[in-house]
Structures are given as C-alpha cells and as structure tokens.
Design a protein around this motif. Structure first.
Motif, PDB file in Angstrom:
ATOM      1  N   SER A 227       0.789  -1.278   0.023  1.00 15.46           N
ATOM      2  CA  SER A 227       0.072  -0.034   0.066  1.00 15.46           C
ATOM      3  C   SER A 227       1.073   1.371   0.301  1.00 15.46           C
ATOM      4  O   SER A 227       1.776   1.530   0.830  1.00 15.46           O
ATOM      5  N   ILE A 228       0.745   2.132  -0.897  1.00 18.83           N
ATOM      6  CA  ILE A 228       1.587   3.161  -1.030  1.00 18.83           C
ATOM      7  C   ILE A 228       1.469   4.003   0.085  1.00 18.83           C
ATOM      8  O   ILE A 228       2.270   4.790   0.651  1.00 18.83           O
ATOM      9  N   GLU A 229       0.189   4.387   0.644  1.00 19.33           N
ATOM     10  CA  GLU A 229      -0.071   5.239   1.620  1.00 19.33           C
ATOM     11  C   GLU A 229       0.432   4.732   2.877  1.00 19.33           C
ATOM     12  O   GLU A 229       1.148   5.563   3.627  1.00 19.33           O
ATOM     13  N   ALA A 230       0.482   3.336   2.993  1.00 18.86           N
ATOM     14  CA  ALA A 230       1.123   3.046   4.409  1.00 18.86           C
ATOM     15  C   ALA A 230       2.736   2.969   4.303  1.00 18.86           C
ATOM     16  O   ALA A 230       3.219   3.485   5.356  1.00 18.86           O
ATOM     17  N   VAL A 231       3.278   2.743   3.046  1.00 20.97           N
ATOM     18  CA  VAL A 231       4.792   3.010   3.036  1.00 20.97           C
ATOM     19  C   VAL A 231       4.967   4.307   3.193  1.00 20.97           C
ATOM     20  O   VAL A 231       6.122   4.731   4.080  1.00 20.97           O
ATOM     21  N   ARG A 232       4.202   5.379   2.623  1.00 22.79           N
ATOM     22  CA  ARG A 232       4.548   6.959   2.888  1.00 22.79           C
ATOM     23  C   ARG A 232       4.466   7.128   4.338  1.00 22.79           C
ATOM     24  O   ARG A 232       5.366   8.078   4.734  1.00 22.79           O
ATOM     25  N   ALA A 233       3.465   6.596   4.861  1.00 26.98           N
ATOM     26  CA  ALA A 233       3.376   6.879   6.414  1.00 26.98           C
ATOM     27  C   ALA A 233       4.383   6.538   7.262  1.00 26.98           C
ATOM     28  O   ALA A 233       5.066   7.092   8.191  1.00 26.98           O
ATOM     29  N   VAL A 234       5.017   5.455   6.738  1.00 26.27           N
ATOM     30  CA  VAL A 234       6.049   4.549   7.850  1.00 26.27           C
ATOM     31  C   VAL A 234       7.730   4.951   7.458  1.00 26.27           C
ATOM     32  O   VAL A 234       8.361   5.205   8.392  1.00 26.27           O
ATOM     33  N   LEU A 235       7.491   5.311   6.052  1.00 30.43           N
ATOM     34  CA  LEU A 235       8.955   5.526   5.576  1.00 30.43           C
ATOM     35  C   LEU A 235      10.016   6.422   6.314  1.00 30.43           C
ATOM     36  O   LEU A 235      11.179   6.282   6.289  1.00 30.43           O
ATOM     37  N   PRO A 236       9.494   7.481   6.687  1.00 30.09           N
ATOM     38  CA  PRO A 236      10.560   8.642   7.537  1.00 30.09           C
ATOM     39  C   PRO A 236      11.191   8.054   8.846  1.00 30.09           C
ATOM     40  O   PRO A 236      12.072   8.429   9.366  1.00 30.09           O
ATOM     41  N   PHE A 237      10.518   6.606   9.274  1.00 27.94           N
ATOM     42  CA  PHE A 237      11.015   6.217  10.591  1.00 27.94           C
ATOM     43  C   PHE A 237      11.723   4.937  10.373  1.00 27.94           C
ATOM     44  O   PHE A 237      12.162   4.191  11.330  1.00 27.94           O
ATOM     45  N   VAL A 238      11.919   4.518   9.188  1.00 23.04           N
ATOM     46  CA  VAL A 238      12.453   2.941   8.827  1.00 23.04           C
ATOM     47  C   VAL A 238      13.871   3.076   8.777  1.00 23.04           C
ATOM     48  O   VAL A 238      14.392   3.917   8.145  1.00 23.04           O
ATOM     49  N   SER A 239      14.633   1.963   9.179  1.00 26.38           N
ATOM     50  CA  SER A 239      15.926   1.727   9.256  1.00 26.38           C
ATOM     51  C   SER A 239      16.234   0.965   7.857  1.00 26.38           C
ATOM     52  O   SER A 239      17.187   1.436   7.116  1.00 26.38           O
ATOM     53  N   MET A 240      15.319  -0.151   7.780  1.00 26.41           N
ATOM     54  CA  MET A 240      15.577  -0.799   6.503  1.00 26.41           C
ATOM     55  C   MET A 240      14.071  -1.134   5.943  1.00 26.41           C
ATOM     56  O   MET A 240      13.253  -1.629   6.819  1.00 26.41           O
ATOM     57  N   LEU A 241      13.833  -1.097   4.645  1.00 28.94           N
ATOM     58  CA  LEU A 241      12.802  -1.257   4.117  1.00 28.94           C
ATOM     59  C   LEU A 241      12.823  -2.764   3.182  1.00 28.94           C
ATOM     60  O   LEU A 241      13.726  -2.849   2.514  1.00 28.94           O
ATOM     61  N   ALA A 242      12.117  -3.857   3.487  1.00 35.68           N
ATOM     62  CA  ALA A 242      12.119  -5.111   2.801  1.00 35.68           C
ATOM     63  C   ALA A 242      10.981  -5.069   2.051  1.00 35.68           C
ATOM     64  O   ALA A 242       9.860  -4.770   2.436  1.00 35.68           O
ATOM     65  N   MET A 243      10.917  -5.643   0.683  1.00 35.19           N
ATOM     66  CA  MET A 243      10.160  -5.794  -0.281  1.00 35.19           C
ATOM     67  C   MET A 243      10.405  -6.806  -1.229  1.00 35.19           C
ATOM     68  O   MET A 243      11.684  -7.463  -1.428  1.00 35.19           O
ATOM     69  N   ASN A 244       9.473  -7.525  -1.933  1.00 36.52           N
ATOM     70  CA  ASN A 244       9.993  -8.136  -3.123  1.00 36.52           C
ATOM     71  C   ASN A 244       9.923  -7.566  -4.372  1.00 36.52           C
ATOM     72  O   ASN A 244       9.682  -6.419  -4.298  1.00 36.52           O
ATOM     73  N   GLU A 245      10.098  -8.164  -5.594  1.00 37.49           N
ATOM     74  CA  GLU A 245      10.455  -7.339  -6.718  1.00 37.49           C
ATOM     75  C   GLU A 245       9.310  -6.547  -7.174  1.00 37.49           C
ATOM     76  O   GLU A 245       9.413  -5.451  -7.349  1.00 37.49           O
ATOM     77  N   GLY A 246       8.221  -7.201  -7.036  1.00 35.95           N
ATOM     78  CA  GLY A 246       7.166  -6.489  -7.363  1.00 35.95           C
ATOM     79  C   GLY A 246       6.752  -5.173  -6.716  1.00 35.95           C
ATOM     80  O   GLY A 246       6.288  -4.159  -7.360  1.00 35.95           O
ATOM     81  N   GLU A 247       6.563  -5.395  -5.304  1.00 34.63           N
ATOM     82  CA  GLU A 247       6.395  -4.360  -4.412  1.00 34.63           C
ATOM     83  C   GLU A 247       7.605  -3.197  -4.675  1.00 34.63           C
ATOM     84  O   GLU A 247       7.346  -2.149  -4.699  1.00 34.63           O
ATOM     85  N   ALA A 248       8.849  -3.596  -4.741  1.00 36.69           N
ATOM     86  CA  ALA A 248       9.801  -2.573  -5.169  1.00 36.69           C
ATOM     87  C   ALA A 248       9.602  -1.837  -6.559  1.00 36.69           C
ATOM     88  O   ALA A 248       9.854  -0.614  -6.299  1.00 36.69           O
ATOM     89  N   ALA A 249       8.895  -2.563  -7.316  1.00 38.81           N
ATOM     90  CA  ALA A 249       8.669  -1.848  -8.794  1.00 38.81           C
ATOM     91  C   ALA A 249       7.445  -0.776  -8.451  1.00 38.81           C
ATOM     92  O   ALA A 249       7.623   0.441  -9.142  1.00 38.81           O
TER      93      ALA A 249
END
Length: 291
Positions: free
Chosen positions: A162-184
């Motif tokens: 969910s792009i909205e969820a990622v945007r909300a959390v991203l400022p506080f994240v040390s490492m972001l984990a994704m699969n290839e589709g999510e990264a794209a």
C-alpha cells in the motif's frame, strides 16, 4: 538484543489446486490443511528459530488460543499477544502445482490493538533492539516513530503493498524490505529507483533470482540456492526474519544474506508457513553441504 514484532497472527487455510483459479472459475481443491501463519507470525518464528530473542506484539480471538500456544512452542515470547473477542485473522491460500500461491486475508484481531497497548508493549525496548513491522496490523507508523525515538532499529516489510502505508512509515524506517513486485510499485509511485529511495537500507527479495541489499552507497547480491519447491508461502518472511536475526546477532550484511537465502530455500521445500520454517541448526547443515 531483542527483536520486537508488531505482527499479524493468522490461521492459514491452505488449498492445493491444479492451477490458481481464474476469474469466475470454480475449482476443486486436491488437498486442504490449516496451519499457523501471517506475515508477522512467520517473521517472528523465523527470527526466533534463527536464534534471536523475539517478543511478538499482536492479538488473537477466542478461536486463536492454539495459535498463541503454537507461537510459544516455536520459541517466540507471547507476553505481548492479547486475547480479545474479535475473531482471529485468517488467510485463504491457494497453492498450485508449481508451488505458486494466491492469498486472500481477513485481518480480524490483527488490526485491533490500540496505540496505548503498543506503547506498553514497547516499554522494554532500548537502543540497539529491532522492531519488525508489516502491513497486516494497525498503527505501524505510530509504532515505527516510537521505536525510532528509543533508538530501536525499524525493519518494515511493505506487504501487502500500500503506497499510503509505506509513505506513512518511511520517515522512521531503518530498512525497507520488499519483493521485486513491491519494489517496482514503490519506485514507480515515488518516481525514483531503489538506490535513491529515502531510507538507509533496502532489502529486495527476487524469488529464484536471489536477493539484493542496498545501503551506505553499497549494493550486495545473493543468489538463491537450487531446490525443488513445494510451497513458496512464507519464503519472503523467512528471509526477512532470518536476515533481521543475523544482523541482530552481529553478522555483516553478506553473512546475513547468505543465511537468509539458505533458510528461505529450505522453507520452500516444505508445505505450510510458520511451522515449516527451519531451525538454525538445519540451516547451518544446509550451508555446510553447499559450500
């Protein structure tokens, strides 16, 4: 150090099917089982089986007492798992003959925890600990910000995406984990590439193609191990949990990638989710045979 995990707890209803259902298709399953799952559960079990001290934060309903007990049997501290009246989360998982899957989730108790309950669960957290998060619970951004202020490393799995969820959390994240589709999807939404995402580290799992880590101006790749897959459910969670545990225990990135890749390889040779995640001793033997 301790790995805290604000994570989902699901009852996985797994159906073996000849192929993943098409729109409008009624398909007869060739097998059925119920097991313990949820991205949060899988990551907690993986980190615990890798040898880390894991404290799970979550909730189950009256129908989920067995899930809490099973988590404890698998080495996870469940003092932060509440029993409430909302039904336990569950997943409908179709697995085809090639071990690919399609999943429908009912969140249930997983989205019931309040911010105050999360705060109490994280009171014991200290600098150097780790907080795992996924997008199957509520208040991820609140938990991530609270953890960051305490000096806790925040590892966020951007799934279900969910792009909205990622945007909300991203400022506080040390490492972001994704699969290839999510990264794209994330890079397209933010108009950037993996190397320029506004986060210190990224971990991208690529299925049979291995995984990539980006951080501190460096890129590291690990190839997957060649195995015959049975069920890919939980493979990415196994990778993420093992990677987080290895780093928690002082391994460098290259060592953590290799350990996590081996654990995920073993996992896909077994049916099921949390209960199919290998113990550290099994992974060490696997690596010794592949070196």
């Amino acid at each position: 150090m301790t790995i805290f995990n604000l994570g989902s707890i699901n009852a996985d209803h797994v159906y073996s099917v000849p192929h993943l259902p098409l729109p409008g298709e009624t398909l007869a399953a060739t097998g059925f089982s119920i097991g313990l799952g949820g991205k949060g559960t899988n990551q907690s079990v993986a980190a615990a089986r890798a040898g880390s001290d894991v404290f799970h934060i979550g909730a189950v309903g009256p129908d989920g007492v067995w899930a809490r007990e099973k988590l404890a049997e698998l080495g996870v501290n469940v003092d932060g798992v509440s029993q409430i009246q909302t039904p336990t989360g569950h997943a409908i998982i179709n697995v085809d003959a090639n071990a690919e899957n399609a999943i429908v989730l009912f969140p249930g108790a997983n989205v019931s925890l309040s911010e105050s309950e999360i705060s109490r669960a994280l009171e014991a957290g200290k600098a150097g600990d780790t907080l795992l998060l996924q997008n199957e619970t509520s208040h991820q951004a609140f938990a991530a910000e609270l953890a960051q202020k305490k000096g806790i490393r925040v590892v966020y799995s951007a799934a279900p995406f969910s792009i909205e969820a990622v945007r909300a959390v991203l400022p506080f994240v040390s490492m972001l984990a994704m699969n290839e589709g999510e990264a794209a999807q994330l890079c397209a939404a933010l108009g950037t590439n993996i190397e320029n995402l506004p986060v210190p580290e990224t971990l991208v799992t690529l299925g049979s193609k291995g995984a990539q880590w980006h951080g501190n101006g460096s890129n590291l790749n690990v190839e997957s191990f060649s195995v015959v897959p049975v069920d890919t459910t939980g493979a990415g969670d196994t990778f993420a949990g093992y990677f987080a545990a290895a780093r928690d225990q002082g391994a460098d990135v290259a060592q953590a990638l290799k350990l996590a890749s081996a654990a995920a390889a073993i996992k896909v040779t077994r049916a099921g989710a949390a209960e199919a995640i290998p113990a550290r001793a099994e992974v060490d033997v696997f690596l010794s045979q592949r070196s």
